[in-house]
Design a protein around this motif. Structure first.
Motif, PDB file in Angstrom:
ATOM      1  N   ARG A 107      73.885  25.048 -60.464  1.00 50.65           N
ATOM      2  CA  ARG A 107      74.168  26.404 -59.952  1.00 50.65           C
ATOM      3  C   ARG A 107      73.557  26.630 -58.572  1.00 50.65           C
ATOM      4  NH1 ARG A 107      73.381  29.224 -65.837  1.00 50.65           N
ATOM      5  NH2 ARG A 107      75.449  28.690 -66.595  1.00 50.65           N
ATOM      6  N   TRP A 257      72.079  25.821 -69.345  1.00 51.58           N
ATOM      7  CA  TRP A 257      73.227  25.894 -70.267  1.00 51.58           C
ATOM      8  C   TRP A 257      72.801  25.935 -71.730  1.00 51.58           C
ATOM      9  CZ3 TRP A 257      73.651  23.048 -65.670  1.00 51.58           C
ATOM     10  CH2 TRP A 257      74.632  23.514 -64.776  1.00 51.58           C
ATOM     11  N   GLN A 258      71.527  26.245 -71.979  1.00 43.35           N
ATOM     12  CA  GLN A 258      71.030  26.405 -73.363  1.00 43.35           C
ATOM     13  C   GLN A 258      71.321  25.171 -74.223  1.00 43.35           C
ATOM     14  OE1 GLN A 258      69.882  29.868 -74.451  1.00 43.35           O
ATOM     15  NE2 GLN A 258      69.696  29.884 -72.228  1.00 43.35           N
ATOM     16  N   ARG A 275      81.053  20.541 -73.749  1.00 46.91           N
ATOM     17  CA  ARG A 275      81.629  21.468 -72.760  1.00 46.91           C
ATOM     18  C   ARG A 275      81.366  20.976 -71.345  1.00 46.91           C
ATOM     19  NH1 ARG A 275      78.447  26.369 -75.003  1.00 46.91           N
ATOM     20  NH2 ARG A 275      79.107  25.230 -76.859  1.00 46.91           N
ATOM     21  N   LEU A 277      79.930  21.557 -67.788  1.00 47.29           N
ATOM     22  CA  LEU A 277      78.864  22.410 -67.269  1.00 47.29           C
ATOM     23  C   LEU A 277      79.316  22.905 -65.894  1.00 47.29           C
ATOM     24  CD1 LEU A 277      75.782  20.286 -68.381  1.00 47.29           C
ATOM     25  CD2 LEU A 277      76.993  22.073 -69.637  1.00 47.29           C
ATOM     26  N   LYS A 278      79.888  24.104 -65.887  1.00 42.19           N
ATOM     27  CA  LYS A 278      80.464  24.655 -64.649  1.00 42.19           C
ATOM     28  C   LYS A 278      79.375  24.785 -63.581  1.00 42.19           C
ATOM     29  CE  LYS A 278      84.702  25.928 -66.291  1.00 42.19           C
ATOM     30  NZ  LYS A 278      85.433  24.647 -66.380  1.00 42.19           N
TER      31      LYS A 278
END
Ligand SMILES: [Zn+2]
Ligand SMILES: [Zn+2]
Length: 519
Positions: A107, A257-258, A275, A277-278
């Motif tokens: 991020r 992301w937990q 998933r 990870l954006k």
């Protein structure tokens, strides 16, 4: 033969008689002297041999020693060009070039990892020159794929429904429900898919470019040997780069992301939660080259005494390499850099085959078939010496009727484990004969790790019955404490004698033993 004998022996005549009786016993042609075995072990497992690592100069000194012994006992050279040695190449260790970098953008914030401190490669792909990149991966999207497992028989697949093509994949180590005895994933025992090899090839088969592994939440204390990579760089070979990342350094990714929470949810219901990870990107640049090294099997031959049957042979083998200063093969990563002497593993087997050869040469008429003695290199790096031998055998593999392997026979302390008879049950009778003839007082066990864990494997896969002698694992296995002082030399000589007598029985049997099945 304790104190009462000493008392009687004070009489000079009796003492003489006892001396004569003992020397007659010792002179029996099939005797194998514990001291002779121990002397070989002392040399091979001395600190001067530095643990006989594959690719080390000390391994070559050990090879010369074995060749000299084979010559002294009266074998004929059986290697390439009728010399004692059969050279072959293997990969041993890595050369680390300059410019290795790993960074993950989380991020907008860039995390930089340091080789040998916060990450190290578990896998290295072939590369000849460390000044050229072995991987150069930029701007890869990052996908979290749980534990990186696919276990079809329980319908669990961390890669189901996600696309990892040309991406970096982050997974946790181990497996979900690891300590749950009722888990569908093989209870509290690991599923076979949990190995590094399986996880790496699965990631590659789904299209991943690089696999990042972080200790799972039940292993918060990350004791992977990061610093070891700097001291003794080495890695397995898998089709894509696989990197271990220190958990504490990966914490910002886990938190963003937990991922620990997600792992606990997977542990709870065994439902994959993979998933993308954006807003994460991975850069990985690697400069590693494999060190190619020449090592040598040492081969000596005792031609069969019966010209008609001498075309058939029995291989008697033991690996003489060990793990050097430990490296990734040490069971005590914190002690790598110390000499792992390998007295039991496998100076004991090497010493044994030298003395088996001496006894066999002295009593050659007992061996109508040919005996081929092979001290293998490269065992510790994946049974490489025996694999090479079976592609270029001294005597044709079709005529190789059996193989006897001695790997770790130095700590009998009353018992020896014998495996492999299950692949050729007709050899049970030969084995019974050998037990009797050897006079072994050792308890014979059949409960070891089973056939095919050592160089016997490469014979079994070619349908040659192979028997492995093994006196058991111990706390010094692949650790610096595997020293000659802990060797049970009389026990080792009993194992050697047993192998010698089994070779004699096999050398005399009318038909070759039938290979029944692969274990
Ligand atoms: Zn071994
Ligand atoms: Zn070993």
């Amino acid at each position: 033969m304790g104190s009462s004998l000493r008392r009687i022996a004070r009489s000079p005549v009796l003492a003489l008689l006892i001396t004569v009786a003992c020397s007659v016993l010792l002179a029996a042609p099939t005797s194998i002297a514990p001291n002779a075995i121990l002397e070989h072990i002392k040399f091979l497992a001395s600190d001067a041999m530095k643990g006989r690592g594959d690719g080390s100069p000390e391994l070559e000194v050990a090879a010369e020693y074995v060749a000299k012994q084979f010559n002294a006992v009266g074998l004929q050279p059986g290697g390439t060009n009728n010399e004692w040695f059969q050279p072959f190449q293997l990969d041993a260790g890595l050369t680390v070039g300059k410019g290795n970098t790993l960074s993950v953008v989380v991020r907008g914030r860039t995390l930089n990892f340091t080789l040998g401190t916060s990450y190290y490669p578990l896998s290295a792909t072939s590369n000849e020159d460390a000044s050229k990149p072995s991987a150069d991966l930029r701007d890869l999207p990052l996908v979290f794929a749980g534990y990186g497992l696919a276990v079809p028989n329980v319908g669990y697949d961390d890669y189901a429904g996600i696309d990892v093509t040309d991406k970096a994949v982050l997974i946790f180590s181990h497996e979900p429900q690891e300590r749950d005895g009722n888990s569908r994933l093989n209870g509290a025992r690991p599923v076979p898919q949990t190995t590094l090899t399986s996880k790496a090839s699965l990631a590659r088969s789904r299209g991943a470019k690089v696999l990042l592994i972080v200790g799972d939440p039940t292993h918060q204390n990350d004791d992977a040997p990061y610093a070891l990579f700097g001291r003794d760089p080495d890695a397995e070979e898998h089709p894509i780069p696989v990197l271990r990342i220190r958990r504490s350094e990966a914490q910002p990714i886990i938190d963003a992301w937990q991922l620990d929470t997600i792992a606990r949810q997977i542990d709870g219901d065994l439902m994959p939660r993979s998933r993308e990870l954006k807003d994460a990107k991975v850069d990985y640049v690697e400069f590693l080259a494999k060190n190619r090294r020449m090592v040598r099997n040492v081969i000596g031959v005792l031609p069969g005494s019966d010209p008609a049957r001498a075309r058939e042979s029995i291989v008697i083998g033991a690996h003489y390499d060990h793990v050097g200063l430990g490296g990734r093969l040490s069971v005590s990563p914190e002690r790598t850099g110390e000499i792992h002497n390998g007295a039991d593993d496998n100076a004991s087997g090497t010493a044994s085959i030298i003395e088996i050869a001496r006894a066999a040469v002295a009593d050659r008429a007992r061996f109508p078939r040919t005996l081929v003695f092979v001290a293998f290199a490269g065992e510790e790096r994946g049974l490489l010496g025996s694999a090479f031998y079976t592609t270029q055998p001294r005597m044709p593999m079709e005529g190789t009727i059996a193989m006897l392997n001695l790997d770790m026979v130095g700590r009998a302390n009353g018992s020896v484990d014998v495996s492999g008879l299950e692949v050729a049950p007709s050899m049970e009778a030969d084995f019974a004969t050998a037990v009797k003839a050897s006079g072994a007082t050792l308890k014979i066990k059949r409960e070891g790790p089973g056939a095919g864990r050592s160089d016997d494997y490469n014979f079994i896969v070619r349908r040659v019955p192979a028997i492995n002698f093994f006196t058991g694992f111990h706390p010094d296995y692949h650790r610096p404490g595997d020293d000659w002082e802990k060797i049970d030399a009389p026990g080792t000589s009993q194992v050697a004698r047993l192998a010698l007598e089994l070779a004699a029985a096999l050398a005399n049997r009318s038909a070759r033993p039938e290979f029944v099945s692969t274990p």
